[in-house]
Design a protein around this motif. Sequence first.
Motif, PDB file in Angstrom:
ATOM      1  N   LEU A 144      19.033 -41.892  41.823  1.00 56.42           N
ATOM      2  CA  LEU A 144      17.712 -42.488  41.626  1.00 56.42           C
ATOM      3  C   LEU A 144      16.579 -41.477  41.758  1.00 56.42           C
ATOM      4  O   LEU A 144      15.460 -41.735  41.291  1.00 56.42           O
ATOM      5  CB  LEU A 144      17.493 -43.620  42.642  1.00 56.42           C
ATOM      6  CG  LEU A 144      18.521 -44.755  42.604  1.00 56.42           C
ATOM      7  CD1 LEU A 144      18.259 -45.740  43.737  1.00 56.42           C
ATOM      8  CD2 LEU A 144      18.502 -45.455  41.258  1.00 56.42           C
ATOM      9  N   THR A 145      16.855 -40.327  42.390  1.00 49.53           N
ATOM     10  CA  THR A 145      15.765 -39.385  42.650  1.00 49.53           C
ATOM     11  C   THR A 145      16.123 -37.914  42.473  1.00 49.53           C
ATOM     12  O   THR A 145      15.232 -37.088  42.283  1.00 49.53           O
ATOM     13  CB  THR A 145      15.247 -39.564  44.094  1.00 49.53           C
ATOM     14  OG1 THR A 145      16.354 -39.393  45.006  1.00 49.53           O
ATOM     15  CG2 THR A 145      14.609 -40.923  44.293  1.00 49.53           C
TER      16      THR A 145
ATOM     17  N   TRP B  26      17.562 -51.413  38.066  1.00 48.67           N
ATOM     18  CA  TRP B  26      18.465 -51.987  39.055  1.00 48.67           C
ATOM     19  C   TRP B  26      17.757 -53.056  39.897  1.00 48.67           C
ATOM     20  O   TRP B  26      18.328 -54.111  40.183  1.00 48.67           O
ATOM     21  CB  TRP B  26      19.031 -50.895  39.953  1.00 48.67           C
ATOM     22  CG  TRP B  26      20.057 -50.030  39.272  1.00 48.67           C
ATOM     23  CD1 TRP B  26      20.450 -50.087  37.955  1.00 48.67           C
ATOM     24  CD2 TRP B  26      20.817 -48.972  39.859  1.00 48.67           C
ATOM     25  NE1 TRP B  26      21.394 -49.129  37.695  1.00 48.67           N
ATOM     26  CE2 TRP B  26      21.640 -48.436  38.839  1.00 48.67           C
ATOM     27  CE3 TRP B  26      20.871 -48.426  41.132  1.00 48.67           C
ATOM     28  CZ2 TRP B  26      22.519 -47.374  39.069  1.00 48.67           C
ATOM     29  CZ3 TRP B  26      21.747 -47.362  41.376  1.00 48.67           C
ATOM     30  CH2 TRP B  26      22.560 -46.848  40.354  1.00 48.67           C
ATOM     31  N   GLU B  27      16.535 -52.779  40.294  1.00 51.48           N
ATOM     32  CA  GLU B  27      15.782 -53.770  41.077  1.00 51.48           C
ATOM     33  C   GLU B  27      15.555 -55.042  40.270  1.00 51.48           C
ATOM     34  O   GLU B  27      15.654 -56.161  40.802  1.00 51.48           O
ATOM     35  CB  GLU B  27      14.455 -53.178  41.535  1.00 51.48           C
ATOM     36  CG  GLU B  27      14.591 -52.114  42.611  1.00 51.48           C
ATOM     37  CD  GLU B  27      13.287 -51.423  42.958  1.00 51.48           C
ATOM     38  OE1 GLU B  27      13.211 -50.780  44.018  1.00 51.48           O
ATOM     39  OE2 GLU B  27      12.325 -51.533  42.140  1.00 51.48           O
TER      40      GLU B  27
ATOM     41  N   THR C 169      15.723 -45.809  36.325  1.00 55.80           N
ATOM     42  CA  THR C 169      16.940 -46.444  36.824  1.00 55.80           C
ATOM     43  C   THR C 169      16.648 -47.368  37.997  1.00 55.80           C
ATOM     44  O   THR C 169      17.148 -48.502  38.060  1.00 55.80           O
ATOM     45  CB  THR C 169      17.965 -45.381  37.252  1.00 55.80           C
ATOM     46  OG1 THR C 169      18.188 -44.470  36.169  1.00 55.80           O
ATOM     47  CG2 THR C 169      19.283 -46.020  37.670  1.00 55.80           C
ATOM     48  N   GLN C 170      15.829 -46.909  38.930  1.00 54.96           N
ATOM     49  CA  GLN C 170      15.511 -47.726  40.096  1.00 54.96           C
ATOM     50  C   GLN C 170      14.887 -49.053  39.693  1.00 54.96           C
ATOM     51  O   GLN C 170      15.276 -50.121  40.191  1.00 54.96           O
ATOM     52  CB  GLN C 170      14.562 -46.972  41.033  1.00 54.96           C
ATOM     53  CG  GLN C 170      14.160 -47.782  42.264  1.00 54.96           C
ATOM     54  CD  GLN C 170      13.126 -47.073  43.119  1.00 54.96           C
ATOM     55  OE1 GLN C 170      12.842 -45.881  42.924  1.00 54.96           O
ATOM     56  NE2 GLN C 170      12.547 -47.781  44.074  1.00 54.96           N
TER      57      GLN C 170
ATOM     58  N   ILE D  10      17.958 -50.532  47.166  1.00 55.42           N
ATOM     59  CA  ILE D  10      18.969 -51.143  46.296  1.00 55.42           C
ATOM     60  C   ILE D  10      20.082 -51.765  47.134  1.00 55.42           C
ATOM     61  O   ILE D  10      20.537 -52.882  46.873  1.00 55.42           O
ATOM     62  CB  ILE D  10      19.549 -50.096  45.320  1.00 55.42           C
ATOM     63  CG1 ILE D  10      18.460 -49.584  44.360  1.00 55.42           C
ATOM     64  CG2 ILE D  10      20.718 -50.699  44.525  1.00 55.42           C
ATOM     65  CD1 ILE D  10      17.858 -50.629  43.454  1.00 55.42           C
TER      66      ILE D  10
ATOM     67  N   PRO E  94      24.870 -43.107  36.000  1.00 60.79           N
ATOM     68  CA  PRO E  94      24.577 -43.153  37.440  1.00 60.79           C
ATOM     69  C   PRO E  94      25.652 -43.851  38.273  1.00 60.79           C
ATOM     70  O   PRO E  94      26.077 -44.964  37.953  1.00 60.79           O
ATOM     71  CB  PRO E  94      23.268 -43.957  37.515  1.00 60.79           C
ATOM     72  CG  PRO E  94      22.719 -43.999  36.133  1.00 60.79           C
ATOM     73  CD  PRO E  94      23.898 -43.908  35.224  1.00 60.79           C
TER      74      PRO E  94
ATOM     75  N   THR F 115      16.948 -41.474  34.929  1.00 61.18           N
ATOM     76  CA  THR F 115      16.428 -40.908  36.165  1.00 61.18           C
ATOM     77  C   THR F 115      15.993 -39.486  35.869  1.00 61.18           C
ATOM     78  O   THR F 115      16.799 -38.680  35.393  1.00 61.18           O
ATOM     79  CB  THR F 115      17.492 -40.882  37.285  1.00 61.18           C
ATOM     80  OG1 THR F 115      17.868 -42.216  37.615  1.00 61.18           O
ATOM     81  CG2 THR F 115      16.945 -40.196  38.523  1.00 61.18           C
TER      82      THR F 115
ATOM     83  N   PRO G 186      14.725 -45.097  47.993  1.00 59.87           N
ATOM     84  CA  PRO G 186      15.035 -46.050  46.901  1.00 59.87           C
ATOM     85  C   PRO G 186      16.474 -46.549  46.944  1.00 59.87           C
ATOM     86  O   PRO G 186      16.742 -47.716  46.642  1.00 59.87           O
ATOM     87  CB  PRO G 186      14.760 -45.233  45.637  1.00 59.87           C
ATOM     88  CG  PRO G 186      13.730 -44.240  46.057  1.00 59.87           C
ATOM     89  CD  PRO G 186      14.120 -43.861  47.460  1.00 59.87           C
ATOM     90  N   GLY G 187      17.421 -45.702  47.340  1.00 60.45           N
ATOM     91  CA  GLY G 187      18.810 -46.135  47.440  1.00 60.45           C
ATOM     92  C   GLY G 187      18.995 -47.193  48.508  1.00 60.45           C
ATOM     93  O   GLY G 187      19.734 -48.170  48.316  1.00 60.45           O
TER      94      GLY G 187
ATOM     95  N   TRP H 215      22.100 -42.755  46.076  1.00 63.34           N
ATOM     96  CA  TRP H 215      20.636 -42.609  46.126  1.00 63.34           C
ATOM     97  C   TRP H 215      20.173 -41.388  45.341  1.00 63.34           C
ATOM     98  O   TRP H 215      19.071 -41.366  44.789  1.00 63.34           O
ATOM     99  CB  TRP H 215      20.143 -42.545  47.567  1.00 63.34           C
ATOM    100  CG  TRP H 215      20.649 -41.394  48.397  1.00 63.34           C
ATOM    101  CD1 TRP H 215      21.749 -41.383  49.203  1.00 63.34           C
ATOM    102  CD2 TRP H 215      20.057 -40.095  48.526  1.00 63.34           C
ATOM    103  NE1 TRP H 215      21.888 -40.162  49.815  1.00 63.34           N
ATOM    104  CE2 TRP H 215      20.858 -39.349  49.434  1.00 63.34           C
ATOM    105  CE3 TRP H 215      18.927 -39.483  47.977  1.00 63.34           C
ATOM    106  CZ2 TRP H 215      20.569 -38.037  49.795  1.00 63.34           C
ATOM    107  CZ3 TRP H 215      18.635 -38.173  48.329  1.00 63.34           C
ATOM    108  CH2 TRP H 215      19.450 -37.456  49.230  1.00 63.34           C
TER     109      TRP H 215
END
Length: 480
Positions: free
Chosen positions: A211-212, A96-97, A92-93, A134, A204, A75, A130-131, A208
């Motif tokens: 992720l950012t 995870w997705e 990371t986002q 997820i 991580p 991230t 983004p959080g 959230w």
Amino acid sequence: MPATPYKHLHDKNISSKKPTSCVVLAVVMACLTVLGIILAIAILERPSYSDKNDGEKILPLEPSIDSCSMAPVETIPLYMEYNDSATFGLPTQTVWEDLIAMATKQVDVVSFYWTLTGPDINVNSSSAIPGSHILTGLGSLPTRNVSVRVLISNPTVLTNSTDLKDLQQKGVQVREVEFGRLTHGVLHTKFWIVDRKHLFLGSPNMDWRALTQVKELGVVLHNCSTLAIDLEKIFNSYWEMGFPNSTLPDPWPSKYDTNITKSHPLLVEKDNITSQMYISGSPPLFCPQSRTPDIDAILTTISEAQHYVDVAVMEYLPMMQFEKPQTYWSVLDDAIRAAAFDRKVKIRMLVSCGRDSNPSVLSFLQSLAALDNHISHMSIKIKLFIVPVGNQTDIPYSRVNHNKYMVTDKAAYIGTSNWSGDYFTTTGGVGLVISQHAPHLIWKKSLQSQLRAVFERDWNSHFAIYLDELGHHPDCALGT
């Protein structure tokens, strides 16, 4: 056979009238010689079981049938600008997705705490979106007949989070592990296991901001069932201890044992890259004797380096900082000093500095940096990594370099723990050690090479400054 070598036998002990005795003796000697040669060849050709200093034996490695593709995951906080030629790990986002999308049977997630939506910390920010995605994705898994288990530490970070209640209402199983009662620490581990064959671990949390807003680093491995099942044993040990009034077993039942250790790593061959890997754990009370302790994994990685050790970590404190009273803990500090002094290994440390950094860090780093001396051929160079806060001042506990990894000329280590004593004695954590070999032309594709590139990018960026360049800095609590 020439008689000359045995002339003294004739002269002293053997009658010249009994030549057959001489012949028999010669034949016996010849047979023994041949037998010795055969035994020597057999010893040379048998698998190696050489002893290590700690008494463990190195078992012969058989290549795993797993393909184990792997990649660094990062991230990069919003509003951080690197130069155009910089290279990055997978977001990371995105990782995870993708893990949520590919799940068909089971997803296990463990995190220190959960704050995947802005209201969890009373913040209204578009960077929290983004959080939320997820959280929604994880909550949708039970509708696809995917079993989801979630673990969290108790005690944990105080938030107003309703994440876990929402997930439970959607069919997700949730347990809290009372690490404070069991070890006087916390469950600081962060990893995912998907379908017992894909895994992610690293810095991580399920936050959230991870992720950012926070600089993070981890690793994702796909189609790596053997390692995923091994990591699942750690998850299951936490899960078992999530029962009310649980007590730590001594010893741990054999179902938690592992045969993948620093002395017997998992061997994987893919795309002409050979990887040897194992997972370490902490604290010792939460590990069977067969599991390599996390601190041993780090110390071994440092001790086996021959040319360089590059460390990126949020916090470096040679002390037991959560004990009362605090005490000095020199284990890692001694290892770094010994590598630089005894073997002339070049040390570089990239330590985070943010608005909430512990001021005690600075004096320990200055002590290490003072050893950097070309006369004694010691090289210990230290920089602080400062994530600019900019207009994100309303987001607490963010804008920090949360990385916890190390790369040497021999191996890479990706962990979940900061480098201070409590994290290895009372706190839950895991690490992944990978040692790789590949032809020169494809070495850049190895995880070790990619992690080194990430370190070089950060070390040479304008976000990293030497200690004596710090002065006053509004985004670094260590500034004067």
